[in-house]
Design a protein around this motif. Structure first.
Motif, PDB file in Angstrom:
ATOM      1  N   THR A   1     -50.965  19.314 -44.344  1.00  0.00           N
ATOM      2  CA  THR A   1     -52.158  18.841 -45.154  1.00  0.00           C
ATOM      3  C   THR A   1     -52.569  17.505 -45.205  1.00  0.00           C
ATOM      4  O   THR A   1     -53.673  16.901 -45.293  1.00  0.00           O
ATOM      5  CB  THR A   1     -52.227  19.223 -46.639  1.00  0.00           C
ATOM      6  N   ILE A   2     -51.387  16.539 -45.010  1.00  0.00           N
ATOM      7  CA  ILE A   2     -51.674  15.090 -45.005  1.00  0.00           C
ATOM      8  C   ILE A   2     -52.494  14.531 -43.848  1.00  0.00           C
ATOM      9  O   ILE A   2     -51.975  14.745 -42.883  1.00  0.00           O
ATOM     10  CB  ILE A   2     -50.509  14.475 -45.466  1.00  0.00           C
ATOM     11  N   MET A   3     -53.486  13.729 -44.380  1.00  0.00           N
ATOM     12  CA  MET A   3     -54.233  13.332 -43.076  1.00  0.00           C
ATOM     13  C   MET A   3     -54.896  11.959 -43.319  1.00  0.00           C
ATOM     14  O   MET A   3     -55.683  11.682 -44.121  1.00  0.00           O
ATOM     15  CB  MET A   3     -55.575  14.472 -42.980  1.00  0.00           C
ATOM     16  N   PRO A   4     -54.522  10.949 -42.509  1.00  0.00           N
ATOM     17  CA  PRO A   4     -55.199   9.725 -42.421  1.00  0.00           C
ATOM     18  C   PRO A   4     -56.608   9.564 -41.658  1.00  0.00           C
ATOM     19  O   PRO A   4     -56.768  10.545 -40.669  1.00  0.00           O
ATOM     20  CB  PRO A   4     -54.208   8.809 -41.802  1.00  0.00           C
ATOM     21  N   GLY A   5     -57.501   8.881 -42.162  1.00  0.00           N
ATOM     22  CA  GLY A   5     -58.604   8.970 -41.484  1.00  0.00           C
ATOM     23  C   GLY A   5     -59.188   7.572 -40.969  1.00  0.00           C
ATOM     24  O   GLY A   5     -58.802   6.748 -41.741  1.00  0.00           O
TER      25      GLY A   5
ATOM     26  N   GLY B   1     -56.829  17.901 -40.285  1.00  0.00           N
ATOM     27  CA  GLY B   1     -57.759  16.820 -40.180  1.00  0.00           C
ATOM     28  C   GLY B   1     -58.856  17.481 -39.626  1.00  0.00           C
ATOM     29  O   GLY B   1     -60.129  16.835 -39.975  1.00  0.00           O
ATOM     30  N   ILE B   2     -58.815  18.211 -38.569  1.00  0.00           N
ATOM     31  CA  ILE B   2     -60.185  18.956 -37.942  1.00  0.00           C
ATOM     32  C   ILE B   2     -61.126  19.464 -39.050  1.00  0.00           C
ATOM     33  O   ILE B   2     -62.291  19.635 -38.632  1.00  0.00           O
ATOM     34  CB  ILE B   2     -59.643  19.843 -36.678  1.00  0.00           C
ATOM     35  N   THR B   3     -60.411  20.055 -39.987  1.00  0.00           N
ATOM     36  CA  THR B   3     -61.180  20.596 -41.214  1.00  0.00           C
ATOM     37  C   THR B   3     -62.362  19.619 -41.480  1.00  0.00           C
ATOM     38  O   THR B   3     -63.481  20.101 -41.840  1.00  0.00           O
ATOM     39  CB  THR B   3     -60.299  20.869 -42.337  1.00  0.00           C
ATOM     40  N   ALA B   4     -61.874  18.293 -41.617  1.00  0.00           N
ATOM     41  CA  ALA B   4     -62.917  17.487 -42.477  1.00  0.00           C
ATOM     42  C   ALA B   4     -64.199  17.024 -41.297  1.00  0.00           C
ATOM     43  O   ALA B   4     -65.198  17.202 -41.560  1.00  0.00           O
ATOM     44  CB  ALA B   4     -62.241  16.120 -42.625  1.00  0.00           C
ATOM     45  N   LEU B   5     -63.524  17.036 -40.044  1.00  0.00           N
ATOM     46  CA  LEU B   5     -64.431  16.976 -38.814  1.00  0.00           C
ATOM     47  C   LEU B   5     -65.462  17.977 -38.853  1.00  0.00           C
ATOM     48  O   LEU B   5     -66.855  18.113 -38.586  1.00  0.00           O
ATOM     49  CB  LEU B   5     -63.762  16.643 -37.777  1.00  0.00           C
ATOM     50  N   LEU B   6     -65.059  19.258 -39.128  1.00  0.00           N
ATOM     51  CA  LEU B   6     -65.663  20.556 -39.104  1.00  0.00           C
ATOM     52  C   LEU B   6     -66.982  20.364 -40.152  1.00  0.00           C
ATOM     53  O   LEU B   6     -67.984  20.726 -40.232  1.00  0.00           O
ATOM     54  CB  LEU B   6     -65.205  21.736 -39.252  1.00  0.00           C
ATOM     55  N   MET B   7     -66.398  20.039 -41.502  1.00  0.00           N
ATOM     56  CA  MET B   7     -67.083  19.907 -42.345  1.00  0.00           C
ATOM     57  C   MET B   7     -68.529  18.964 -42.503  1.00  0.00           C
ATOM     58  O   MET B   7     -69.740  19.121 -42.649  1.00  0.00           O
ATOM     59  CB  MET B   7     -66.570  19.462 -43.756  1.00  0.00           C
ATOM     60  N   LEU B   8     -68.091  17.834 -41.801  1.00  0.00           N
ATOM     61  CA  LEU B   8     -69.033  16.734 -41.472  1.00  0.00           C
ATOM     62  C   LEU B   8     -69.919  17.265 -40.336  1.00  0.00           C
ATOM     63  O   LEU B   8     -71.313  16.866 -40.578  1.00  0.00           O
ATOM     64  CB  LEU B   8     -68.316  15.516 -40.822  1.00  0.00           C
ATOM     65  N   ASN B   9     -69.493  18.116 -39.289  1.00  0.00           N
ATOM     66  CA  ASN B   9     -70.528  18.500 -38.414  1.00  0.00           C
ATOM     67  C   ASN B   9     -71.526  19.332 -39.115  1.00  0.00           C
ATOM     68  O   ASN B   9     -72.534  19.443 -38.574  1.00  0.00           O
ATOM     69  CB  ASN B   9     -69.776  19.291 -37.285  1.00  0.00           C
TER      70      ASN B   9
END
Length: 528
Positions: free
Chosen positions: A412-416, A261-269
């Motif tokens: 890989t599975i990630m709730p948001g 999930g941290i991958t999505a946070l880094l993309m957003l940053n």
């Protein structure tokens, strides 16, 4: 607002409760639980159990799950890591042929101890209003009495026929007519009904102790596995503190590593530094920036995400805005970078669902067996498909995510979940294995930067960068594709959709829930 002369559907709207899953049976069951007084977590578990029966290629009780949820009374966002570990007797080498880069997909060494049932039973006991037996009853009925196979399920089933034929139990259970099930045909799994009935009667012990655990262990050991009944007896998930970052004033929460999930946070940053709202929603400029942000974020994911009980993870540095600013310096808005190593992408099969109840308790819930039908290793009596999450490990002994005993792999599975003014605003997730951080970023920015509603954001065409190729869905505009080529993207057409997804938005001022469900799957969002 969507063009009503074009194919599509409106977002679902309701004032009391809402559920969005990618199978109509599961959505209906979730709404029935809510209407009968169940809490959001009750409805989510009941829906997940139904999906474990009616979408066996995607999920099952032999898999894992992760959950983000809020209790409206406290406002706290709570995470649960329901991923399983390797056997404690697993060696650190000799698990794959010489020169292999990952554990083979049907190897018994790819089967980690399933964490889903522990998560379901514990969350219901701690945060639900109903008994697990009542919540499992619809799933048991579907398994015993049968259900009509939906079109997307049939499509996926057919694609996995060759893999299923590697295991005699899989052939007997999932190819009962000598071939994959077709849309509209009725499928039954009476063995799975018996396993679910044991769980209904005995709770987690119905799975982790007794005949079900013994059968799983005996079967895996017959294939060369190192699993023991003790591995199952001691298996348990854990509550975790979500990792969060901000995007244009919105707080975005994910599950911490071993989750990606941290991958999505880094993309957003990274993307926060660009004026996306001034770009065309389906234009090459926006999609190019997503690709470049993703390539950088996945590079770090592949290098660092691991079971943090066994290796260090640089959480604060990766989530810092300064770090994202440094990464942005590596991006050209006009040209794809050539110096980044390609992340190792892999598709998976997963179910994501979201539920909000009338008290505005919110659940973001994801369950998976990883590959289609997991490892395709199926237990002989109970018809349980066993996941192959062990493929997520590195075989490099010096890597933080190196395979080893009693460890959880990169997952890989990630709730948001996204919060606005301290309250849940978007409860969402996008399936698709490695695609998921891309999907989370794409739908969230669709809402925040382009003003789309949940259904519109989920429906938007998608692209994904995989193994040096930019993979585009059929619906991406041709003009956009040509401009991406001019930017240096090597374009290939997607052979299947990029994931699926669900989202519920909470309008606190109006007291309205707004839901969307992905047309790439069979499901729907419903409210009451």
């Amino acid at each position: 607002m969507r063009d009503f002369q074009l194919p599509g559907r409106s977002a679902a709207m309701a004032m009391n409760g809402m559920a969005a899953t990618h199978n109509p049976h599961a959505t209906r069951v979730a709404i029935e639980v809510l209407r009968s007084g169940g809490a959001a977590i009750d409805a989510a578990v009941a829906a997940a159990a139904v999906l474990a029966v009616v979408e066996p290629q995607q999920t099952g009780i032999g898999g894992d799950c992760f959950v983000l949820f809020t209790n409206n009374a406290t406002g706290e966002v709570i995470g649960y890591n329901g991923s399983g570990r390797t056997p404690h007797a697993l060696p650190t080498s000799g698990l794959a042929p010489e020169g292999a880069t990952q554990i083979e997909d049907s190897s018994p060494h790819s089967v980690t101890v399933p964490g889903a049932i522990d998560a379901w039973t514990r969350l219901v006991a701690d945060h639900g209003r109903k008994e697990i037996a009542e919540l499992l009853a619809p799933a048991i009925s579907f398994a015993r009495n049968g259900f009509p196979v939906h079109p997307r399920v049939a499509r996926d089933w057919s694609a996995e026929a060759a893999r299923l034929r590697r295991d005699p139990n899989a052939v007997r259970v999932f190819l009962p007519r000598g071939r994959p099930m077709r849309a509209g045909e009725v499928f039954r799994n009476p063995g799975l009904a018996e396993a679910l009935s044991l769980i209904a009667a005995k709770g987690r012990d119905g799975f982790y102790k007794g005949p079900v655990a013994k059968e799983i262990v005996d079967y895996l050991r017959s294939l060369g596995g190192y699993h023991t009944e003790e591995d199952f007896a001691i298996a348990e998930g854990e509550y975790v503190t979500p990792v969060c970052s901000t995007y244009r004033g919105i707080e975005v929460c994910q599950i911490p590593p071993n989750n990606q999930g941290i991958t999505a946070l880094l993309m957003l940053n990274i993307l926060e530094g660009y004026g996306l709202s001034a770009l065309e929603p389906l234009g090459a400029e926006r999609l190019h920036l997503e690709v470049e942000a993703g390539r950088l974020a996945y590079r770090d994911r592949d290098a660092f995400v691991c079971d943090t009980r066994h290796a260090a993870f640089p959480l604060e540095e990766i989530l810092s805005k300064d770090y994202a600013a440094r990464l942005r310096e590596e991006i050209s808005p006009q040209r794809i970078a050539t110096h980044l190593p390609p992340p190792l992408m892999r598709k998976s099969d997963t179910v994501y669902l979201t539920v909000v109840d009338r008290d505005r308790n919110c659940v973001s819930f994801i369950n998976s067996v990883y590959s289609g039908f997991g490892s395709t290793r199926v237990t002989p009596t109970y018809g349980i498909t066993l996941q192959n999450r062990g493929m997520g490990f590195s075989l490099d002994p010096n890597h933080p995510n190196a395979v080893g005993p009693g460890k959880r792999p990169l997952h890989t599975i990630m709730p948001g979940m996204a919060l606005k003014d301290g309250r849940p605003w978007l409860v969402y997730g996008v399936m698709g294995g490695d695609y998921q951080p891309f999907g989370h970023t794409h739908v969230l920015t669709g809402v925040t930067d382009f003003g789309l509603d949940p259904q519109e954001a989920i429906d938007q065409p998608r692209i994904f960068h995989s193994m040096d190729k930019t993979v585009v869905e059929h619906s991406v505009p041709q003009k956009t594709i040509e401009l991406l080529r001019k930017m240096g993207h090597s374009i290939v057409e997607a052979t299947e959709p990029h994931g699926g997804g669900q989202m519920i938005m909470i309008d606190w001022d109006e007291g309205v829930l707004i839901g969307g469900s992905d047309g790439r799957m069979d499901g729907c969002a419903l409210g009451y």
